[in-house]
Design an enzyme around this catalytic site. Structure first.
Site, PDB file in Angstrom:
ATOM      1  CG  ASP A 135      -5.142  -1.895   6.575  1.00 45.20           C
ATOM      2  OD1 ASP A 135      -4.509  -2.908   6.228  1.00 45.20           O
ATOM      3  OD2 ASP A 135      -5.500  -1.686   7.751  1.00 45.20           O
ATOM      4  CB  ALA A 147       6.243   1.194   1.972  1.00 44.90           C
ATOM      5  CE1 TYR A 148      -1.598  -2.268   4.872  1.00 44.38           C
ATOM      6  CE2 TYR A 148      -1.453  -3.159   2.649  1.00 44.38           C
ATOM      7  CZ  TYR A 148      -2.176  -2.909   3.806  1.00 44.38           C
ATOM      8  OH  TYR A 148      -3.497  -3.319   3.904  1.00 44.38           O
ATOM      9  CB  ALA A 149       0.669   2.117   6.916  1.00 46.31           C
TER      10      ALA A 149
END
Ligand SMILES: NC(=O)C1=CN([C@@H]2O[C@H](COP(=O)(O)OP(=O)(O)OC[C@H]3O[C@@H](n4cnc5c(N)ncnc54)[C@H](OP(=O)(O)O)[C@@H]3O)[C@@H](O)[C@H]2O)C=CC1
Ligand SMILES: Nc1nc2c(c(=O)[nH]1)N=C([C@H](O)[C@@H](O)CO)CN2
Length: 236
Positions: A135, A147-149
Site C-alpha cells: 500500500d 496497525a494496517y499501515a
C-alpha cells in the site's frame, strides 16, 4: 515436448482486485490457484473456469500452515505467488491488540510463512516470481489505519529480504497501490475527498494492478522493487 504451464497462486482472490487478476491470468492462459476466506460468487466463477480454489484463513499461524499443506497437496510447482489477501480496518477502541495481531498475521506472517515453505515449489528452473501487494500509505503512515499501515510497511521490508534471499532463481517484488477501487459503502463525501488526494484524481479500477503484475511477471531483470501505483498522490 512442452510442459503445461505451472499455476499462479493468488491469495484472497474471491473478490475485487484479486478476483480481477485471477480472471485476467486465466484469460492469458495461466492455470490459477486461489485462496479464499468466504465463499463468494467470484470464487464459484473461478472454479467454473478451472481454477483450484482453496479455503484459508490467515488470522493465525495454524490457519496459514494448514493452507500451505493443502497447497502442497494440490500442486508440485508454481510459476508465481501473489500475496493479495488483506483486511483494511481502522482502530476500534478496546480491540487494538486483536486488530494488530490480525493485521500482522494476514499482511506479514502469511507472506513470510508461505514464501519460506513455498519457495521449493518455485524452484523448478523456469521463471519464478513472488509479488507482495502492499500500500502506498507506507510512505507516510496513516492516522486512521495505524496497525494496517505498519503491517504493510513490514510487508515492504519482507520484499527486500526475500528478494536478496531467493535470488537468482526467484524474483520478489511489490506493488504499492493507493485508491484503486472504492468499497460499496464509501459515500460521496469520502469518494470526493479520496479522489482529491492524487494528481490524477481518478478511481482507476483493478486493471492497473493487473498491468503492474504483468510487468513484474514478464520482466526478467526486476527484483527487490516496489511499484508505486498511486495516481501521483506523492505530488499533492
Ligand atoms: N482497493 C484499493 O483501493 C486498495 C487496495 N490495496 C491492496 O490491494 C489488495 C487488494 O485490495 P482489495 O481487492 O480491495 O482487497 P479486499 O479488501 O477485497 O480483500 C481481499 C480479500 O482478502 C481476504 N482476506 C481478508 N482477511 C483474510 C484472512 N485473515 N485470511 C484470508 N483471507 C483474508 C478477503 O476474504 P473474504 O472474502 O473473506 O472477505 C478478501 O476477499 C490488498 O492487499 C489491499 O491492501 C492497497 C491500496 C488500495
Ligand atoms: N484490503 C484492503 N486494503 C485497502 C483497501 C481495501 O478496500 N481493502 N482500500 C484502501 C483505500 O482505497 C485507500 O487506498 C484510499 O482510501 C486501502 N487499502
Amino acid at each position: 515436448m512442452s510442459q503445461s504451464p505451472l499455476p499462479i497462486l493468488i491469495t484472497g482472490a474471491g473478490q475485487r482486485i484479486g478476483l480481477h487478476c485471477a480472471e485476467r491470468l486465466l484469460d492469458d492462459g495461466h492455470p490459477v490457484i486461489i485462496s479464499y476466506r468466504r465463499e463468494r460468487e467470484g470464487v464459484a466463477h473461478l472454479r467454473s473456469r478451472g481454477a483450484i480454489t482453496l479455503a484459508a484463513d490467515f488470522a493465525d499461524a495454524t490457519g496459514i500452515l494448514t493452507f500451505i499443506e493443502t497447497l502442497k497437496a494440490h500442486t508440485d510447482g508454481l510459476r508465481a505467488i501473489v500475496h493479495n489477501a488483506s483486511e483494511w480496518h481502522s482502530e476500534t477502541p478496546g480491540q487494538e491488540a486483536e486488530l494488530f495481531q490480525r493485521m500482522f498475521s494476514v499482511h506479514m506472517l502469511a507472506p513470510y510463512l508461505i514464501n519460506l515453505h513455498g519457495a521449493a515449489l518455485l524452484r523448478h528452473g523456469g521463471a519464478a516470481d513472488i509479488v507482495h501487494i502492499g500500500d502506498d500509505v507506507t510512505r507516510r503512515g496513516s492516522s486512521k489505519h495505524i496497525a494496517y499501515a505498519a503491517s504493510k510497511a513490514g510487508l515492504d521490508n519482507l520484499t527486500l529480504s526475500f528478494a536478496a534471499s531467493l535470488a537468482p532463481q526467484i524474483k520478489v517484488n511489490g506493488i504499492a497501490p493507493a485508491l484503486i477501487q472504492f468499497n460499496p459503502d464509501d459515500d460521496e463525501a469520502y469518494r470526493r475527498k479520496a479522489l482529491a488526494k492524487s494528481a490524477l484524481g481518478i478511481e482507476p479500477g483493478a486493471e492497473v494492478i493487473y498491468q503492474s503484475l504483468r510487468y513484474l511477471l514478464d520482466n526478467p531483470y526486476v527484483t527487490g522493487t516496489i511499484l508505486t501505483v498511486n495516481g501521483g498522490r506523492h505530488l499533492i
